[in-house]
Design an enzyme around this catalytic site. Structure first.
Site, PDB file in Angstrom:
ATOM      1  N   CYS A  63     -14.114  64.131  63.722  1.00 54.67           N
ATOM      2  CA  CYS A  63     -14.527  64.088  65.131  1.00 54.67           C
ATOM      3  C   CYS A  63     -15.083  62.751  65.589  1.00 54.67           C
ATOM      4  O   CYS A  63     -14.478  62.083  66.434  1.00 54.67           O
ATOM      5  CB  CYS A  63     -15.589  65.148  65.423  1.00 54.67           C
ATOM      6  SG  CYS A  63     -15.099  66.810  64.973  1.00 54.67           S
ATOM      7  N   ASP A 299      -9.116  65.766  69.111  1.00 57.90           N
ATOM      8  CA  ASP A 299      -9.740  64.662  68.362  1.00 57.90           C
ATOM      9  C   ASP A 299      -9.238  64.553  66.927  1.00 57.90           C
ATOM     10  O   ASP A 299      -9.280  63.486  66.329  1.00 57.90           O
ATOM     11  CB  ASP A 299     -11.283  64.746  68.410  1.00 57.90           C
ATOM     12  CG  ASP A 299     -11.829  66.043  67.863  1.00 57.90           C
ATOM     13  OD1 ASP A 299     -11.047  66.956  67.522  1.00 57.90           O
ATOM     14  OD2 ASP A 299     -13.072  66.158  67.766  1.00 57.90           O
ATOM     15  N   ASN A 300      -8.787  65.649  66.359  1.00 59.63           N
ATOM     16  CA  ASN A 300      -8.165  65.613  65.026  1.00 59.63           C
ATOM     17  C   ASN A 300      -7.473  66.950  64.793  1.00 59.63           C
ATOM     18  O   ASN A 300      -7.655  67.883  65.562  1.00 59.63           O
ATOM     19  CB  ASN A 300      -9.191  65.338  63.908  1.00 59.63           C
ATOM     20  CG  ASN A 300     -10.418  66.225  63.965  1.00 59.63           C
ATOM     21  OD1 ASN A 300     -11.502  65.779  64.342  1.00 59.63           O
ATOM     22  ND2 ASN A 300     -10.260  67.489  63.634  1.00 59.63           N
TER      23      ASN A 300
END
Ligand SMILES: *[C@@H]1O[C@H](CO)[C@@H](O)[C@H](O)[C@H]1NC(C)=O
Ligand SMILES: *[C@@H]1O[C@H](CO)[C@@H](O)[C@H](O)[C@H]1NC(C)=O
Length: 496
Positions: A63, A299-300
């Site tokens: 994050c 974000d991922n």
């Protein structure tokens, strides 16, 4: 008014007033485990009416570092946010006095007169005492509804323009819905004469603790975690140390928990999909839709059970490094698919480009004509260790090098100090591969040819031709030191 005057007024309006930009940034959403499935509005209202980027990779599969990359257009080695702690640069004083001063928000506000709006999760340590508390509003934001700390669905605090407000756990407090309401109220207060705005909406979904809105409970009751060919695979002999460690396959007693996490993640996404439809509708009703870019991304990524690792991000595999990316807006052909590989570091230039301004970064605008469909991007990750003796009841409790270990998950640890690596991820018409080197005792190499081995079952890091390995190493060395235009110029890469 005669038609000539109407035309002139409209023309002036578009020249004077730039485009609005709305970014929906979710937390931990995978692409490869079908994470987009519950997001039908995102697919229909953004993807089908705009572009779907098929190959979007994160600069770092975690994050805070990747959010820092999104905000600044910098790789981790240039923005220096290396993990989720203040000591690792997440909302640290150093971040606040350097990188945070040049984000896409500060630039659009200062250079182009944008009104800027942020609601939801920002950086994991935002609002903590050491980061200046809730009264600290990061530069560049006019309307600020920042979540204090990490993603949560109920019982959280927001900093509202610098004043803390606490929320409880009634249905009205559900964070994704609260963000939606703030966004809709803001949009409804605008019209085509009120100047351009930038809005970032960052809901907590589908991050832990996976709490769906009450109206979506059990919506996917019978959904099981996706059984990819590498799901709970029995042997990880050719993977790096952390993945080899502990039981494989996972004991069958763990699998129902993985199924549960998977379906709850999907349920949390339904409120995000409601948010997207509400934002879309209010933009349309306010006659702003045609002049607004809408971006959806994460974000991922995330894994659940791949290579017998329970669930998390932090690994260099496709589950964790690939994220969804959809963009609609002026000039973007509806229904287009973009194969050119892009990175989180490109969002900065892309957003600035939409606002009509340029600034140096490690990426390139995704809307640029120069974006190459043969490109290699960098992925960096710094493994997190335990900061104090954990009491998980696992044997690893004596080893501070390990972290994120849980007894419920067969004591498999999800991170370790030596889970530190850099990878070059290459994608082109003919090539689709990844090459990683770990910063551990053996400088371990993992490499995969995704065209031949989509599920990364067989590590070719030690069997590929020497010359090829050499070229990968060289490319990786260039990338881990690159800064600015060199990060893009150092490519494409011949014959790997
Ligand atoms: C937050 O600040 C903005 C910009 O100054 C202002 O327009 C808005 O009304 C404020 N919101 C609240 C809830 O105070
Ligand atoms: C985060 O990074 C900092 C700086 O490298 C380090 O001191 C700290 O121990 C790291 N935190 C964790 C949890 O690994």
């Amino acid at each position: 008014m005669d038609s000539f005057r109407i035309f002139r007024v409209l023309f002036l309006a578009t020249v004077i007033y730039g485009k609005n930009i709305v970014v929906v940034l979710v937390d931990d959403l995978d692409l490869t485990l079908d994470g987009m499935q519950p997001l039908m509005n995102a697919q229909n209202l953004i993807g089908k009416q705009g572009a779907t980027y098929k190959n979007c990779f994160v600069a770092s599969p975690i994050c805070c570092p990747n959010r820092a990359s999104i905000l600044t257009g910098r790789y981790q080695h240039n923005h220096h946010t290396v993990n989720n702690s203040i000591s690792g640069g997440c909302s640290s004083k150093q971040w606040q006095s350097n990188s945070e001063k040049t984000t896409f928000a500060t630039i659009l506000k200062d250079k182009m007169g944008y009104t800027t709006f942020y609601a939801g999760k920002y950086l994991n340590e935002y609002g903590s005492r050491a980061a200046g508390g809730a009264q600290y509003v990061p530069p560049g934001w006019d309307w600020w509804y920042g979540l204090v700390g990490n993603s949560k669905y109920y019982d959280y605090s927001l900093s509202i323009n610098g004043s803390a407000k606490t929320y409880g756990h009634s249905p009205n407090d559900y964070l994704t819905d609260v963000i939606k309401q703030f966004a809709v109220t803001f949009i409804n207060g605008r019209n085509s004469n009120s100047g351009p705005f930038l809005m970032v909406l960052a809901p907590p979904a589908p991050h832990e603790p996976w709490t769906p809105a009450a109206r979506h409970n059990d919506r996917y009751k019978n959904q099981k975690a996706k059984r990819t060919p590498n799901f709970n695979s029995p042997s990880q002999d050719d993977k790096h140390w952390l993945v080899r460690m502990g039981q494989s396959p996972l004991p069958s007693s763990v699998l129902p928990s993985l199924d549960d996490i998977y379906r709850k993640r999907w349920e949390t996404l339904l409120a995000v999909d409601d948010l997207i439809s509400s934002v879309y509708t209010s933009l349309r009703n306010s006659r702003l839709l045609d002049n607004t870019y809408l971006i959806f991304t994460s974000d991922n990524g995330y894994h659940i059970g791949q290579f017998s690792m329970p669930m998390d991000k932090r690994q260099p595999y496709e589950t964790d490094i690939r994220v969804p990316l959809l963009i609609r807006g002026p000039g973007i052909t509806p229904g287009s698919e973009v194969n050119a590989p892009v990175s989180s570091v490109d969002l900065f230039s892309t957003i600035l480009g939409m606002g009509g301004v340029e600034a140096v970064s490690d990426g390139i605008s995704m809307l640029s004509k120069n974006i190459s469909d043969d490109r290699s991007v960098l992925i960096e990750y710094r493994g997190e260790h335990s900061e104090r003796m954990p009491r998980s009841g696992c044997p690893s409790d004596d080893d501070l090098n390990l972290s994120h270990c849980s007894k419920d998950m067969a004591c498999k640890c999800q991170d370790a100090r030596n889970n530190t690596y850099a990878c070059v991820r290459r994608y082109s018409k003919d090539h689709n591969n990844i090459f990683c080197i770990f910063e551990d005792d053996s400088k371990y190499i993992e490499a995969y040819d995704l065209n031949a081995d989509e599920f990364q079952m067989s590590n070719i890091g030690y069997t590929m031709k020497k010359g090829k390995r050499h070229r990968f190493r060289k490319r990786l060395r260039e990338l881990i030191e690159c800064e600015g235009a060199d990060c893009v110029r150092a490519q494409p890469m011949r014959a790997i």
